[in-house]
Write a protein that holds these residues in place. Structure first.
Motif, PDB file in Angstrom:
ATOM      1  N   ASP A  23      34.643  37.399  30.192  1.00  0.00           N
ATOM      2  CA  ASP A  23      34.163  38.558  29.596  1.00  0.00           C
ATOM      3  C   ASP A  23      34.498  39.747  30.512  1.00  0.00           C
ATOM      4  O   ASP A  23      33.798  40.654  30.798  1.00  0.00           O
ATOM      5  N   PRO A  24      36.044  40.268  30.805  1.00  0.00           N
ATOM      6  CA  PRO A  24      36.097  41.296  31.526  1.00  0.00           C
ATOM      7  C   PRO A  24      36.134  42.698  30.986  1.00  0.00           C
ATOM      8  O   PRO A  24      37.123  43.111  30.365  1.00  0.00           O
ATOM      9  N   PHE A  25      35.184  43.314  30.680  1.00  0.00           N
ATOM     10  CA  PHE A  25      35.157  44.588  30.013  1.00  0.00           C
ATOM     11  C   PHE A  25      34.854  45.626  31.127  1.00  0.00           C
ATOM     12  O   PHE A  25      33.897  45.780  31.802  1.00  0.00           O
ATOM     13  N   LEU A  26      35.965  46.120  31.407  1.00  0.00           N
ATOM     14  CA  LEU A  26      36.264  47.422  32.306  1.00  0.00           C
ATOM     15  C   LEU A  26      36.422  48.523  31.939  1.00  0.00           C
ATOM     16  O   LEU A  26      35.732  49.767  32.464  1.00  0.00           O
ATOM     17  N   THR A  27      37.687  48.876  31.004  1.00  0.00           N
ATOM     18  CA  THR A  27      37.856  50.138  30.204  1.00  0.00           C
ATOM     19  C   THR A  27      36.682  50.430  29.169  1.00  0.00           C
ATOM     20  O   THR A  27      36.658  49.590  28.399  1.00  0.00           O
ATOM     21  N   GLY A  28      36.399  51.685  29.546  1.00  0.00           N
ATOM     22  CA  GLY A  28      35.121  52.204  28.932  1.00  0.00           C
ATOM     23  C   GLY A  28      33.815  51.822  29.262  1.00  0.00           C
ATOM     24  O   GLY A  28      32.768  52.008  28.598  1.00  0.00           O
ATOM     25  N   ASN A  29      33.707  51.148  30.374  1.00  0.00           N
ATOM     26  CA  ASN A  29      32.502  50.376  31.007  1.00  0.00           C
ATOM     27  C   ASN A  29      32.383  51.457  32.192  1.00  0.00           C
ATOM     28  O   ASN A  29      32.983  51.382  33.177  1.00  0.00           O
ATOM     29  N   ASP A  30      31.422  52.485  32.116  1.00  0.00           N
ATOM     30  CA  ASP A  30      31.172  53.600  32.997  1.00  0.00           C
ATOM     31  C   ASP A  30      30.492  53.206  34.294  1.00  0.00           C
ATOM     32  O   ASP A  30      30.587  53.576  35.491  1.00  0.00           O
ATOM     33  N   THR A  31      29.921  51.868  34.446  1.00  0.00           N
ATOM     34  CA  THR A  31      29.239  51.237  35.403  1.00  0.00           C
ATOM     35  C   THR A  31      30.129  50.401  36.190  1.00  0.00           C
ATOM     36  O   THR A  31      29.941  49.969  37.215  1.00  0.00           O
ATOM     37  N   ALA A  32      31.327  50.233  35.798  1.00  0.00           N
ATOM     38  CA  ALA A  32      32.254  49.160  36.487  1.00  0.00           C
ATOM     39  C   ALA A  32      32.669  49.960  37.682  1.00  0.00           C
ATOM     40  O   ALA A  32      33.290  51.069  37.813  1.00  0.00           O
ATOM     41  N   ALA A  33      32.974  48.927  38.521  1.00  0.00           N
ATOM     42  CA  ALA A  33      33.577  49.212  40.073  1.00  0.00           C
ATOM     43  C   ALA A  33      35.108  48.989  40.305  1.00  0.00           C
ATOM     44  O   ALA A  33      35.793  49.414  41.257  1.00  0.00           O
ATOM     45  N   ASP A  34      35.512  48.226  39.235  1.00  0.00           N
ATOM     46  CA  ASP A  34      36.858  47.779  39.294  1.00  0.00           C
ATOM     47  C   ASP A  34      37.797  47.965  38.171  1.00  0.00           C
ATOM     48  O   ASP A  34      37.099  48.559  37.055  1.00  0.00           O
ATOM     49  N   LYS A  35      39.177  47.946  38.301  1.00  0.00           N
ATOM     50  CA  LYS A  35      39.975  48.492  37.265  1.00  0.00           C
ATOM     51  C   LYS A  35      40.786  47.045  36.764  1.00  0.00           C
ATOM     52  O   LYS A  35      40.938  45.976  37.517  1.00  0.00           O
ATOM     53  N   PRO A  36      41.239  47.017  35.492  1.00  0.00           N
ATOM     54  CA  PRO A  36      41.972  45.728  34.814  1.00  0.00           C
ATOM     55  C   PRO A  36      43.212  45.471  35.833  1.00  0.00           C
ATOM     56  O   PRO A  36      43.351  44.102  35.905  1.00  0.00           O
ATOM     57  N   GLY A  37      43.709  46.469  36.359  1.00  0.00           N
ATOM     58  CA  GLY A  37      45.000  46.267  37.215  1.00  0.00           C
ATOM     59  C   GLY A  37      44.506  45.411  38.438  1.00  0.00           C
ATOM     60  O   GLY A  37      45.326  45.030  39.345  1.00  0.00           O
ATOM     61  N   ASP A  38      43.219  45.276  38.825  1.00  0.00           N
ATOM     62  CA  ASP A  38      42.834  44.817  39.985  1.00  0.00           C
ATOM     63  C   ASP A  38      43.073  43.149  40.104  1.00  0.00           C
ATOM     64  O   ASP A  38      42.840  42.542  41.113  1.00  0.00           O
ATOM     65  N   PHE A  39      42.979  42.803  38.895  1.00  0.00           N
ATOM     66  CA  PHE A  39      43.076  41.273  38.550  1.00  0.00           C
ATOM     67  C   PHE A  39      44.342  40.797  37.699  1.00  0.00           C
ATOM     68  O   PHE A  39      44.836  41.284  36.933  1.00  0.00           O
ATOM     69  N   SER A  40      44.873  39.474  38.386  1.00  0.00           N
ATOM     70  CA  SER A  40      45.864  38.985  37.647  1.00  0.00           C
ATOM     71  C   SER A  40      45.297  37.411  37.632  1.00  0.00           C
ATOM     72  O   SER A  40      46.125  36.440  38.463  1.00  0.00           O
ATOM     73  N   PRO A  41      44.464  37.136  36.928  1.00  0.00           N
ATOM     74  CA  PRO A  41      43.814  35.683  36.966  1.00  0.00           C
ATOM     75  C   PRO A  41      44.961  34.762  35.985  1.00  0.00           C
ATOM     76  O   PRO A  41      45.526  35.071  35.206  1.00  0.00           O
ATOM     77  N   ALA A  42      44.649  33.358  36.432  1.00  0.00           N
ATOM     78  CA  ALA A  42      45.379  32.357  35.552  1.00  0.00           C
ATOM     79  C   ALA A  42      44.568  32.172  34.174  1.00  0.00           C
ATOM     80  O   ALA A  42      45.384  31.837  33.344  1.00  0.00           O
ATOM     81  N   TYR A  43      43.341  32.458  34.370  1.00  0.00           N
ATOM     82  CA  TYR A  43      42.621  32.214  33.078  1.00  0.00           C
ATOM     83  C   TYR A  43      41.601  33.107  32.931  1.00  0.00           C
ATOM     84  O   TYR A  43      41.126  33.898  33.672  1.00  0.00           O
ATOM     85  N   ILE A  44      41.317  33.572  31.372  1.00  0.00           N
ATOM     86  CA  ILE A  44      40.163  34.561  31.267  1.00  0.00           C
ATOM     87  C   ILE A  44      39.233  33.599  30.241  1.00  0.00           C
ATOM     88  O   ILE A  44      39.611  32.937  29.247  1.00  0.00           O
ATOM     89  N   ILE A  45      38.003  33.450  30.214  1.00  0.00           N
ATOM     90  CA  ILE A  45      37.056  32.769  29.650  1.00  0.00           C
ATOM     91  C   ILE A  45      36.225  33.752  28.965  1.00  0.00           C
ATOM     92  O   ILE A  45      35.597  34.703  29.323  1.00  0.00           O
ATOM     93  N   LEU A  46      36.026  33.564  27.503  1.00  0.00           N
ATOM     94  CA  LEU A  46      35.445  34.590  26.788  1.00  0.00           C
ATOM     95  C   LEU A  46      34.256  33.879  26.060  1.00  0.00           C
ATOM     96  O   LEU A  46      34.301  32.745  25.529  1.00  0.00           O
TER      97      LEU A  46
END
Ligand code: NI
Ligand code: MN
Length: 224
Positions: A23-46
């Motif tokens: 559940d990678p909700f980063l853009t538009g999440n003012d509380t997030a400490a990370d950016k989408p570009g920080d991650f290059s995962p093999a899988y994303i589970i929703l």
């Protein structure tokens, strides 16, 4: 293994040589400490496709080539955008290189960002390194959580924000049904409407159950 909290219900998980996002909700999440570009995962589970869970899935998967594990309907939707998918439905389990992923029921609603039908919302039960981890997704309390807890849970990730999911009182009841060793509260304080006192929840759960509550700020992690 480590569970790095992204904020809202999102995690970056590292287990063995593998990395995946939930559940990678980063853009538009003012509380997030990370950016989408920080991650290059093999899988994303929703767990489901509401914006505060689907988040940056499309952008990250397109860049990293990640396979998205989600409902059949969400995987079909992403397939039209050339994103790889592993469909699941409630009760279904898949064995992936890092472990097992099973969809469990969640009492909630579900739709894609463009409003199209996204299938059933779900919780996810992970089997990683011999440990069992339950991410409830967005849900209300339900008594079949007792069945999910059978076999033991090392960690339960539970929403406490109220209004759109369980609140703290029902999450306490969920802990009593699930009987996990540790609990991470999520889905609170991201927006004013889901403000909660996580320390008060921790005190109550630890007073009334054997579970330890681990409060993570976005960017912090739990090692299991
Ligand atoms: Ni939702
Ligand atoms: Mn949500």
């Amino acid at each position: 293994m480590t569970f790095h909290f992204l904020g809202q219900s999102g995690f970056f998980v590292q287990t063995g040589d593998y990395e995946f996002l939930i559940d990678p909700f980063l853009t538009g999440n003012d509380t997030a400490a990370d950016k989408p570009g920080d991650f290059s995962p093999a899988y994303i589970i929703l767990t489901h496709a509401h914006g505060d869970h689907y988040g940056d899935t499309e952008a990250i998967a397109t860049r990293s080539g990640a396979t998205v594990v989600a409902s059949y309907e969400v995987v079909t939707y992403l397939g039209k955008k050339d994103v790889k998918g592993q469909p699941l439905n409630i009760g279904g389990e898949v064995t992936l290189p890092f472990g097992t992923v099973k969809q469990t029921p969640a009492w909630h609603s579900n739709s894609l960002p463009d409003g199209s039908y996204a299938g059933m919302p779900a919780g996810i039960l992970l089997g990683l390194e011999g440990k069992r981890i339950y991410h409830a997704g967005d849900t209300g309390l339900f008594s079949d959580m007792a069945m999910i807890g059978r076999g033991g849970l090392d960690l339960a990730i539970l929403p406490i924000g109220d209004l759109l999911t369980m609140g703290p009182k029902d999450a306490l009841e969920a802990v009593k049904l699930l009987k996990p060793k540790q609990v991470i509260p999520v889905h609170y304080n991201t927006f004013p409407m889901i403000e909660q006192d996580a320390e008060a929840f921790k005190a109550r759960v630890e007073n009334e159950t054997d579970a330890e509550v681990v409060i993570l700020n976005p960017g912090e992690r739990l090692t299991l």
